[in-house]
Enzyme design. Structure first.
Site, PDB file in Angstrom:
ATOM      1  N   VAL A  41       0.818  -1.224   0.000  1.00  0.00           N
ATOM      2  CA  VAL A  41       0.000   0.000   0.000  1.00  0.00           C
ATOM      3  C   VAL A  41       0.853   1.276   0.000  1.00  0.00           C
ATOM      4  CG1 VAL A  41      -2.004  -1.068   1.083  1.00  0.00           C
ATOM      5  CG2 VAL A  41      -0.248  -0.034   2.535  1.00  0.00           C
TER       6      VAL A  41
ATOM      7  N   GLU B 228       2.263   3.072  -2.403  1.00  0.00           N
ATOM      8  CA  GLU B 228       2.105   4.080  -3.454  1.00  0.00           C
ATOM      9  C   GLU B 228       0.683   4.185  -3.980  1.00  0.00           C
ATOM     10  OE1 GLU B 228       6.146   3.999  -5.855  1.00  0.00           O
ATOM     11  OE2 GLU B 228       5.426   1.991  -5.481  1.00  0.00           O
TER      12      GLU B 228
HETATM   13 MO1  MOS Z   1       8.971   4.432  -4.345  1.00  0.00          MO
HETATM   14  S1  MOS Z   1       9.137   5.670  -5.993  1.00  0.00           S
HETATM   15  O1  MOS Z   1       9.126   2.931  -5.059  1.00  0.00           O
HETATM   16  O2  MOS Z   1      10.160   4.849  -3.240  1.00  0.00           O
END
Ligand code: MOS
Length: 779
Positions: A744, A746
């Site tokens: 969870v 992103e």
């Molecule tokens: Mo996130 S851009 O995979 O730290």
């Protein structure tokens, strides 16, 4: 704010952070807190041009300044070696080694470093370094005639069906061009490297999401074996993707320490954080969607262009067959990936292009590519819903992808329909007046908007180690990082559950490359990867205890297999008679042992679209690559899903936009800690509001200098901008890994910008296709 989680999903609802007390008392040491005896300090000098060469460097005044120990430039830095290309570094390619020549490819590139007794002396002397340049002609914007698009080195382009024919025959088509700006991650913690040499070994504390990657790059730079480099990152003050690659300042800190033969700390200033640790690329997307009158999608064509940095220009090609291909020098940034998988549509083409500019290096930033791609797709679907006179949720449900569209295989698990249903209920979607501008609150125009999210699942290989000691406590460890997301806590919970110990009996250690190898805290994949490794390792440890007891004629567990026992209160007992068992301490004592340890690991998830590593390796290595990854990837498509609802108010006279409410419903598989998962979604939502309304890294079009490189000029969403956020989770444990997790980290950001933009259209009739949505666009 409220949250619901289906009870069956919950393992440790609302367990507080195990590292919370350490953090609020200052006992948690971030890299910038690390201090070693006799430590010196480094400060960096940055280029003031975007393209050209250094004509002259005068370091005499700096070298003579108080406290200065060394001034290092390309003239005396010595040779730093390029990192070898590993699979890992295809995803997170190292930037070119710093201070190797006079060539300048972006404003802010390091041209010198001063090492001094104190940070103040270093910073003051850095200002005395005199640099003059032969200016070249920088390429700074996508509109520049010299800006040539190249194909995406990752070859995620895809094509199914016949888009051209379907478009021509379609009853309804909509199309639009969408733009999103460069953004800067701005973790609160200034990225810092503290470096120390002990003979031929190098120890660094580093702000990173990916310590093993930093270790590989440092080892390569200085020609060391990896075991002679130790990278520690027990606490990191935020990352958002800025810490996935390794950065020149980390190499420079080690170089400084080697030069002055003392430990050195190098902390980036806030302005340096805008040029030194990557930025989210700006994008332009052309999207066209065709549908039938009754709302069946028949074709989608999506072309996305994102910016890349000259600082990562690809090396000369042609790797020998079956060796790893040349790293493209840019991180993976899949703008169109969501479009190919989100909806049941027979004809889809998607192309990602890149344009190389004289800008600072690009980094993945939270929901990289997928957030931007989602903004375009979900905005244009909203336009289509108006064209058709159809409810936007109904349109999405009519095109629900029951199976994974690119492969036709069933999803590992998918509760996107429930996301819409639960979200619509909680939001009160039924109260929406469909017509534009129909809802008002006094002088404010009111708008409701919705967006759906399909987010790629990613899970890499991970190792862990677990030990139970005679005192009945456990130590579980893996060299991962906790960038503030709650890894310490969730892993403590998982280990405690499997081992049958109280949370206070389990210590979880991370942030050290001497610990078992772990992947990056990124791609929303660490909880699945590390959690599965911790689970498997703890099961293996229970099995080691049981092997002793089962073979012991004096043990009540004699003859038991793992399926026959339960673990609780530090004790293994027979499942058929829990009064009969032995504590871990008793087993250790009986066998004359102080402790027992088990090592374990987890492979890539069985439920993995493999889109990231799979398609990338497969496409770059041809059939060899497909064989390499095919067995573990692409067998079961998996993703996290979400529905985002926004209510906005727009002042028709002033153009002021306020977010009144957000409802965010997510299928992330099993939610291990409801409190922390909810925090992740809230954090992602705040980032999404920033994307919709505020965040943009603005560079001067003449010089390439970042014009808003402070936290007062680079606007982020603050408390006054953030309304009530209602977070809910739906779905079920995913069968793809033993802990049921889809991630969870992103998915909560994705969809927010489109939901807000769609709500703005509903309120005002203005279709905003360019982020951020600013007052001038609403007047
Ligand atoms: Mo996130 S851009 O995979 O730290």
């Amino acid at each position: 704010m409220t949250t619901t989680v289906a009870a069956a999903l919950l393992l440790g609802p609302g367990v507080d952070r195990v590292d919370g007390r350490l953090k609020v008392t200052g006992a948690a040491h971030y890299p910038s807190d690390v201090s070693w005896p006799d430590m010196a300090h480094a400060a960096l000098v940055r280029s003031t041009i975007a393209a050209g060469t250094i004509a002259r460097l005068d370091t005499a005044r700096a070298a003579a300044a108080p406290g200065v120990l060394a001034v290092i430039t390309h003239q005396n830095a010595g040779r730093l070696h390029k990192a070898k290309r590993t699979l890992q570094q295809i995803l997170y390619p190292p930037p070119p080694p710093p201070l190797q020549d006079a060539k300048i490819s972006h404003h802010g590139q390091y041209v010198a470093m001063v090492v001094a007794e104190t940070p103040q002396q270093a910073a003051a002397a850095a200002r005395l370094v005199e640099v003059s340049y032969d200016r070249g002609q920088p390429v700074l914007t996508l509109e520049d005639a010299a800006a040539k698009p190249g194909s995406n080195p990752y070859l995620t382009d895809m094509k199914r069906g016949n888009v051209t024919a379907a478009m021509e025959a379609a009853e309804v088509t909509v199309e639009g061009t969408f733009t999103t700006p460069a953004q800067t991650h701005n973790p609160l913690g200034p990225f810092t490297t503290v470096a120390r040499w002990d003979g031929g070994t190098l120890t660094v504390y580093d702000s990173t999401q990916n310590p093993f990657n930093v270790r590989a790059v440092l080892a390569a730079s200085f020609g060391l074996a990896e075991e002679n480099v130790r990278v520690l990152s027990p606490y990191v003050g935020g990352g958002f993707g800025a810490g996935l690659r390794s950065w020149p300042h980390s190499i420079l800190a080690a170089l400084a320490a080697r030069t002055v033969k003392r430990p050195v700390r190098l902390s980036l200033t806030r302005p340096q954080m805008f040029t030194g640790i990557g930025q989210r690329p700006s994008t332009v997307q052309h999207l066209k969607i065709a549908a039938t009158r009754d709302g069946k999608l028949v074709a989608i064509d999506h072309e996305g262009t994102s910016t890349a940095s000259m600082a990562a220009a690809p090396p000369a090609r042609k790797a020998p067959l079956q060796s790893l291909p040349p790293a493209p020098g840019d991180p993976y940034f899949p703008l169109t990936i969501g479009t190919t998988a989100a909806y049941a549509c027979p004809n889809v083409t998607a192309r990602d292009k890149r344009v190389r500019l004289n800008i600072p290096p690009i980094a993945m930033m939270r929901a990289p590519g997928e957030a931007e791609g989602n903004f375009a797709l979900e905005s244009l679907l909203d336009e289509l819903s108006y064209e058709l006179g159809m409810d936007p949720i109904e349109l999405r449900l009519r095109n629900y992808a029951e199976v994974h569209p690119p492969t036709g295989l069933p999803w590992s698990s998918k509760a996107l329909r429930e996301c819409y249903q639960v979200g619509a209920d909680r939001f009160g979607w039924a109260r929406r007046e469909p017509a534009v501008g129909a809802m008002r609150d006094g002088r404010w125009l009111v708008g409701y908007g919705v967006a759906g999210v399909t987010f790629t699942h990613y899970q890499a290989r991970c190792q862990a180690r677990a030990t139970i000691r005679r005192d009945g406590t456990a130590r579980v460890a893996s060299g991962a990082t906790d960038i503030g997301t709650g890894t310490y806590t969730v892993m403590t919970q998982l280990a405690a559950e499997v081992l049958g110990l109280g949370l206070d009996r389990v210590t979880f250690e991370l942030g050290d490359t001497r610990l078992p190898r772990a992947p990056e805290a990124g791609g929303s994949g660490l909880t699945a990867a590390l959690g599965s490794a911790v689970h498997n390792t703890c099961v293996a440890l229970v099995q080691r205890f049981l092997a002793l007891a089962a073979a012991d004629s004096g043990s009540p567990l004699q003859g038991c297999a793992i399926e026959d026992v339960v673990a609780s209160d530090g004790r293994l007992a027979r499942g058929d008679d829990e009064s009969r068992g032995q504590t871990y301490a008793e087993i250790l004592e009986r066998h004359g042992l102080d402790e027992l340890t088990a090592d374990g690991d987890s492979g890539p998830s069985r439920a993995d679209t493999g889109v990231i590593v799979g398609s990338l390796v497969a496409s770059r290595l041809g059939r060899f690559g497909r064989t390499l990854v095919g067995a573990s990837h692409a067998t079961v498509p998996a993703g996290a899903f979400g529905a985002r609802f926004a209510e906005v108010r727009v002042d028709p006279e002033l153009g002021a936009l306020q977010i009144a409410r957000i409802v965010s419903v997510t299928d992330g598989g099993r939610i291990i800690n409801e409190k922390l998962a909810r925090s992740q979604i809230i954090g992602g939502t705040v980032g999404g509001i920033g994307m919709a309304m505020f965040e943009q890294t603005i560079s001067d079009p003449g010089s390439g200098r970042v014009a808003n490189a402070t936290l007062s000029d680079y606007l982020v969403a603050v408390n006054a901008d953030v309304p009530d956020i209602d977070v809910a989770f739906v779905g079920e444990p995913d069968p793809g890994n033993p802990i049921g997790v889809k991630g969870v980290g992103e998915v909560g950001l994705a969809g927010i910008a489109a939901a807000i933009a769609n709500a703005v259209h509903h309120a005002t009739g203005r279709r905003i296709r360019s982020l951020p949505i600013t007052i001038d666009q609403l007047l």
